[in-house]
Write a protein that holds these residues in place. Structure first.
Motif, PDB file in Angstrom:
ATOM      1  N   ARG A 182       0.857  -1.182   0.000  1.00  0.00           N
ATOM      2  CA  ARG A 182       0.000   0.000   0.000  1.00  0.00           C
ATOM      3  C   ARG A 182       0.893   1.232   0.000  1.00  0.00           C
ATOM      4  NH1 ARG A 182      -3.757  -0.315   5.037  1.00  0.00           N
ATOM      5  NH2 ARG A 182      -1.768  -0.744   6.053  1.00  0.00           N
ATOM      6  N   HIS A 229      -7.253  -1.310  -4.699  1.00  0.00           N
ATOM      7  CA  HIS A 229      -8.084  -0.194  -4.282  1.00  0.00           C
ATOM      8  C   HIS A 229      -7.362   1.112  -4.595  1.00  0.00           C
ATOM      9  CE1 HIS A 229     -10.056   2.503  -1.276  1.00  0.00           C
ATOM     10  NE2 HIS A 229     -11.088   1.689  -1.413  1.00  0.00           N
ATOM     11  N   GLN A 276      -6.335   1.079   1.561  1.00  0.00           N
ATOM     12  CA  GLN A 276      -6.857  -0.275   1.399  1.00  0.00           C
ATOM     13  C   GLN A 276      -6.147  -0.999   0.250  1.00  0.00           C
ATOM     14  OE1 GLN A 276     -11.166  -0.546   1.433  1.00  0.00           O
ATOM     15  NE2 GLN A 276     -11.337   1.365   2.580  1.00  0.00           N
ATOM     16  N   PRO A 277      -6.342  -2.334   0.192  1.00  0.00           N
ATOM     17  CA  PRO A 277      -7.171  -3.196   1.020  1.00  0.00           C
ATOM     18  C   PRO A 277      -6.681  -3.268   2.464  1.00  0.00           C
ATOM     19  CG  PRO A 277      -6.604  -4.285  -1.064  1.00  0.00           C
ATOM     20  CD  PRO A 277      -5.749  -3.065  -0.955  1.00  0.00           C
ATOM     21  N   LEU A 278      -7.657  -3.346   3.382  1.00  0.00           N
ATOM     22  CA  LEU A 278      -7.342  -3.621   4.776  1.00  0.00           C
ATOM     23  C   LEU A 278      -7.248  -5.133   4.965  1.00  0.00           C
ATOM     24  CD1 LEU A 278      -9.665  -1.113   6.703  1.00  0.00           C
ATOM     25  CD2 LEU A 278      -7.307  -0.776   5.913  1.00  0.00           C
ATOM     26  N   ALA A 321     -11.571  -4.608   0.249  1.00  0.00           N
ATOM     27  CA  ALA A 321     -11.506  -3.335  -0.461  1.00  0.00           C
ATOM     28  C   ALA A 321     -12.928  -2.822  -0.611  1.00  0.00           C
ATOM     29  CB  ALA A 321     -10.851  -3.513  -1.834  1.00  0.00           C
ATOM     30  N   SER A 358     -10.882   4.339   9.259  1.00  0.00           N
ATOM     31  CA  SER A 358     -11.742   4.016   8.127  1.00  0.00           C
ATOM     32  C   SER A 358     -12.991   3.281   8.575  1.00  0.00           C
ATOM     33  CB  SER A 358     -10.971   3.149   7.125  1.00  0.00           C
ATOM     34  OG  SER A 358     -11.827   2.614   6.157  1.00  0.00           O
ATOM     35  N   THR A 394     -14.415   1.175   6.866  1.00  0.00           N
ATOM     36  CA  THR A 394     -14.271  -0.188   6.358  1.00  0.00           C
ATOM     37  C   THR A 394     -13.824  -1.148   7.452  1.00  0.00           C
ATOM     38  OG1 THR A 394     -13.619   0.776   4.241  1.00  0.00           O
ATOM     39  CG2 THR A 394     -13.209  -1.572   4.541  1.00  0.00           C
ATOM     40  N   GLU A 395     -13.022  -0.667   8.374  1.00  0.00           N
ATOM     41  CA  GLU A 395     -12.531  -1.551   9.432  1.00  0.00           C
ATOM     42  C   GLU A 395     -13.660  -2.022  10.339  1.00  0.00           C
ATOM     43  OE1 GLU A 395      -8.955  -1.913  12.762  1.00  0.00           O
ATOM     44  OE2 GLU A 395      -9.300   0.015  11.751  1.00  0.00           O
TER      45      GLU A 395
END
Length: 486
Positions: free
Chosen positions: A60, A86, A101-103, A115, A141, A143-144
């Motif tokens: 990343r 991502h 991301q991706p995480l 992602a 984020s 997303t997490e």
């Protein structure tokens, strides 16, 4: 100092794009190419995660795909035949590597990479609950939050835990996830954010836009349906799940206006053709006597062609854009900062001088870009400057994965159209109507009940709950919602 280009802080921006490959030799190299095609959806950071059957590998970095993923050593380190990537913007939140991301996380079932394109509108509420139960977050984020919901679900299989997690979130998401067993791709039940599926030989590909499939030589299969969850396992076996019941889809209408590349296909329709149709509708609704139709490049070009063809006024490139200027550059002082405007756009003076012109742009956000462009035309000798906008006035913020200023900073929220015209110093200003926009998309008009698209940025009609926004008692929740970093 490094700062945003004067023309880049006055556009609605998609926050990210996603791309995934399952079952292709050198998958990470294919993902890098796909991310190149999606660079317009996020230009602050990029990442790729791959799986080689034993280990997950991640790279990343801040900045563009080029420069970070065009090195052989980076791609070689991302081994395996499964990979996802991502590209992202941050919004008012933190621009930091931990949010790129991706995480990835090691769950009880093994490695899990995700992602995400979109925004979870109850992320702050969920995050507070998870932290109270002992979860430790590594990013800001939203997303997490999904990762922690999967990790703490009581269901037995990873797929059931993933579905359980998604049933708890609100808002918009298109997701590509990787596990040891394969790849999962899904869209939220309203299909607000886009996601398509294709094939490259026997391998399966997912992407935010069809143009990314074109670039890697893949064949388009279909869009991932709203609320659909597609699992790809060994041998590229595809299984479709629809765990969220039936919903009336509300895909983002701004994909057609601005976000998607003109050479993409969205909902079976050419973005380029739709934007020309919007321009034609704009000419029908808001005619003007003028000598030339001039687009604000590059996003205003298709609509300007449609306006010119419908009105009979000649189309000309009266503004020339430099494609060699990045999003950031050094601006030591106000004088150089002002001159920096012309680094990216410059008037074609010989064409404009003494003419009455119609300027076509896709939207007005803060209004600062329109003000500068109108003044540029006047400085180049334009006799009259008429502004026409290929979308309705943007009066509301987006909470579904679009970088929108706070509502108080939106020009159309503060002023009526006449006030906006005065602000940008145009001779006239008009927008396509909301019904006209729907007509350009092949609909008769916008339905009062259950409209066909998410158009909340124009109408304020949000198709989901905005739990974090509604909880005015928790400052931390509102701050996290304002970040909207995905």
């Amino acid at each position: 100092m490094l700062t945003t280009h004067p023309f880049d802080d006055d556009k609605l921006r998609e926050e990210c794009g996603v791309f995934g490959v399952h079952g292709a030799e050198g998958a990470s190299a294919i993902v890098a190419l796909g991310l190149h095609a999606l660079q317009h959806r996020g230009q602050e950071a990029a990442g790729i995660t791959s799986y080689d059957g034993k280990d997950f590998h991640t790279h990343r970095a801040m900045g563009h795909v080029a420069g970070n993923f065009d090195r052989d050593d980076v791609i070689r380190a991302l081994g395996g035949d499964v990979a996802c990537g991502h590209v992202r913007y941050s919004t008012t939140g933190e621009t930091a590597l931990r949010n790129v991301q991706p995480l990835y996380a090691d769950l009880s079932s093994g490695g899990f990479a995700i992602a995400h394109n979109g925004n979870i509108s109850n992320a702050a509420t969920l995050r507070r609950e998870l932290v109270r139960r002992g979860s430790i977050f590594q990013s800001t984020s939203d997303t997490e939050v999904i990762i922690h919901l999967v990790a703490t679900s009581n269901y037995r299989t990873l797929l059931d835990r993933f579905i359980d997690a998604l049933k708890r979130v609100e808002g918009a998401y298109s997701l590509i996830c990787m596990t040891r067993e394969g790849m999962i791709a899904c869209r939220d039940p309203l299909g607000i954010r886009p996601l398509v599926m294709g094939r490259l030989g026997e391998s399966v590909i997912f992407a935010s836009e069809t143009v990314a499939l074109d670039v890697v030589g893949a064949d388009f299969i279909r869009s991932v349906d709203p609320g659909e969850l597609i699992v790809v396992t060994s041998g590229n076996e595809i299984r479709s799940h629809r765990p969220f019941g039936d919903h009336h889809p509300r895909p983002c209408i701004f994909e057609h206006v601005y976000f998607s590349r003109p050479d993409s296909i969205v909902d079976g329709t050419s973005i380029y053709s739709v934007r020309k149709a919007i321009g034609a509708q704009l000419a029908i609704e808001n005619p003007v006597q003028a000598d030339l139709v001039i687009p604000v490049p590059d996003s205003g070009v298709p609509a300007a062609i449609g306006y010119a063809q419908q009105s009979g006024i000649p189309f000309e490139l009266g503004i020339i854009r430099s494609h060699y200027v990045g999003r950031t550059f050094i601006q030591p002082g106000d004088k150089v900062r002002h001159l920096g405007v012309k680094l990216k756009h410059n008037a074609n003076r010989a064409l404009i001088q003494g003419k009455s012109i119609v300027l076509i742009d896709d939207s007005i956000v803060r209004g600062t870009t329109s003000l500068k462009i109108v003044q540029m035309m006047r400085d180049a000798g334009a006799r009259e400057v008429h502004m026409r906008i290929a979308s309705p006035p943007t009066r509301h913020s987006c909470f579904y994965g679009v970088d929108t200023p706070e509502r108080e900073k939106l020009l159309a929220h503060k002023l009526d159209i006449e006030g906006m015209r005065n602000f940008i110093h145009a001779d006239s200003l008009d927008f396509v109507s909301i019904d006209g926009l729907y007509k350009a998309l092949g609909e008769q008009q916008r339905a009062d009940i259950r409209p066909q698209y998410c158009d909340a940025c124009f109408t304020g009609d949000y198709p989901t709950r905005l739990t974090d926004l509604d909880d005015h008692d928790t400052g931390d929740q509102l701050a996290l919602l304002a970040e909207r970093v995905v």
